[in-house]
Design a protein around this motif. Structure first.
Motif, mmCIF file in Angstrom:
data_model
loop_
_atom_site.group_PDB
_atom_site.id
_atom_site.type_symbol
_atom_site.label_atom_id
_atom_site.label_comp_id
_atom_site.label_asym_id
_atom_site.label_seq_id
_atom_site.Cartn_x
_atom_site.Cartn_y
_atom_site.Cartn_z
ATOM 1 N N ARG A 198 0.609 -0.883 -0.159
ATOM 2 C CA ARG A 198 -0.089 0.595 0.276
ATOM 3 C C ARG A 198 0.387 1.314 -0.122
ATOM 4 N NH1 ARG A 198 -5.139 -0.034 3.599
ATOM 5 N NH2 ARG A 198 -6.642 2.038 2.754
ATOM 6 N N LYS A 199 0.594 2.432 -0.989
ATOM 7 C CA LYS A 199 1.080 3.496 -0.555
ATOM 8 C C LYS A 199 1.332 3.922 0.337
ATOM 9 C CE LYS A 199 1.099 4.588 -6.048
ATOM 10 N NZ LYS A 199 0.629 5.412 -6.807
ATOM 11 N N SER A 211 0.423 6.641 -10.632
ATOM 12 C CA SER A 211 -0.018 8.023 -9.553
ATOM 13 C C SER A 211 -0.864 8.430 -10.382
ATOM 14 C CB SER A 211 1.552 8.432 -8.629
ATOM 15 O OG SER A 211 1.137 9.269 -7.661
ATOM 16 N N SER A 212 -1.074 9.997 -9.551
ATOM 17 C CA SER A 212 -1.997 10.384 -9.963
ATOM 18 C C SER A 212 -0.946 12.225 -9.762
ATOM 19 C CB SER A 212 -2.987 11.157 -9.425
ATOM 20 O OG SER A 212 -2.546 11.504 -7.595
HETATM 21 O O1 I3S Z 1 -2.552 4.007 -6.954
HETATM 22 P P1 I3S Z 1 -3.427 4.153 -5.838
HETATM 23 O O2 I3S Z 1 -3.719 3.115 -4.631
HETATM 24 O O3 I3S Z 1 -4.817 4.665 -6.217
HETATM 25 O O4 I3S Z 1 -2.499 5.062 -4.026
HETATM 26 C C1 I3S Z 1 -3.149 6.360 -3.684
HETATM 27 C C2 I3S Z 1 -3.464 5.263 -1.970
HETATM 28 O O5 I3S Z 1 -2.519 4.844 -1.663
HETATM 29 C C3 I3S Z 1 -4.133 6.360 -1.873
HETATM 30 O O6 I3S Z 1 -3.895 5.776 -0.459
HETATM 31 P P2 I3S Z 1 -5.021 5.017 0.465
HETATM 32 O O7 I3S Z 1 -5.885 4.437 -0.735
HETATM 33 O O8 I3S Z 1 -4.498 4.101 1.064
HETATM 34 O O9 I3S Z 1 -5.992 5.613 0.981
HETATM 35 C C4 I3S Z 1 -2.143 7.750 -1.156
HETATM 36 O O10 I3S Z 1 -2.491 8.601 -0.075
HETATM 37 C C5 I3S Z 1 -2.664 8.644 -2.366
HETATM 38 O O11 I3S Z 1 -1.620 9.048 -2.240
HETATM 39 C C6 I3S Z 1 -2.091 7.524 -3.753
HETATM 40 O O12 I3S Z 1 -2.675 7.578 -4.955
HETATM 41 P P3 I3S Z 1 -1.283 8.818 -5.323
HETATM 42 O O13 I3S Z 1 -1.732 9.149 -7.316
HETATM 43 O O14 I3S Z 1 -1.097 10.356 -4.479
HETATM 44 O O15 I3S Z 1 -0.336 7.648 -5.638
#
Ligand code: I3S
Length: 127
Positions: A31-32, A84-85
């Protein structure tokens, strides 16, 4: 530097603040968790610190030790705006299957990191 480490510190090539998240460990997806990291390119390694004050290898292991480090031998870099966004993101994959995303708001800065790390990877191939 102390007498017993003098002259053996590997050359510091580059250091700076980037956003970092690990996305895989040994090929297993993680998980990021984005965090700012003080990144130091030294010798064959990319070294990550929490504390921006410890970039100088001569201070290791001072009050702030590296959080982790990555062996660049056999590593692969690729631009990863699709992962990533965020903008200005590249992926670093180690030979052991650990994957990191590194990002900066400043395009010129992230491009310079990419180029410098790729140069080290290329240099290691030909050694
Ligand atoms: O690639 P993902 O999984 O959409 O990445 C996002 C998520 O990991 C999110 O965390 P949770 O889904 O555990 O809440 C992060 O907060 C985001 O930063 C991640 O996306 P970005 O686009 O920022 O890499």
């Amino acid at each position: 530097s102390s007498p017993d480490t003098e002259g053996v510190s590997p050359e510091l090539e580059k250091a700076g603040l980037l956003n970092k998240t690990k996305i895989a460990e040994g090929g297993r997806k993680l998980r990021k968790n984005w965090n700012p990291s003080w990144v130091v390119l030294v010798g064959n390694s990319l070294v990550f610190f929490k504390d921006p004050k410890s970039q100088n290898p001569d201070s290791w292991p001072g009050n702030s030790r590296p959080e982790s480090s990555v062996d660049l031998r056999g590593a692969q870099l690729q631009w990863a705006d699709d992962l990533s966004s965020r903008k200005n993101v590249f992926k670093l994959r180690t030979i052991t299957g650990n994957e990191f995303l590194l990002q900066s708001e400043t395009e010129s800065l992230i491009r310079e990191w990419y180029r410098t790390i790729q140069n080290v990877i290329d240099r290691l191939v030909s050694l």
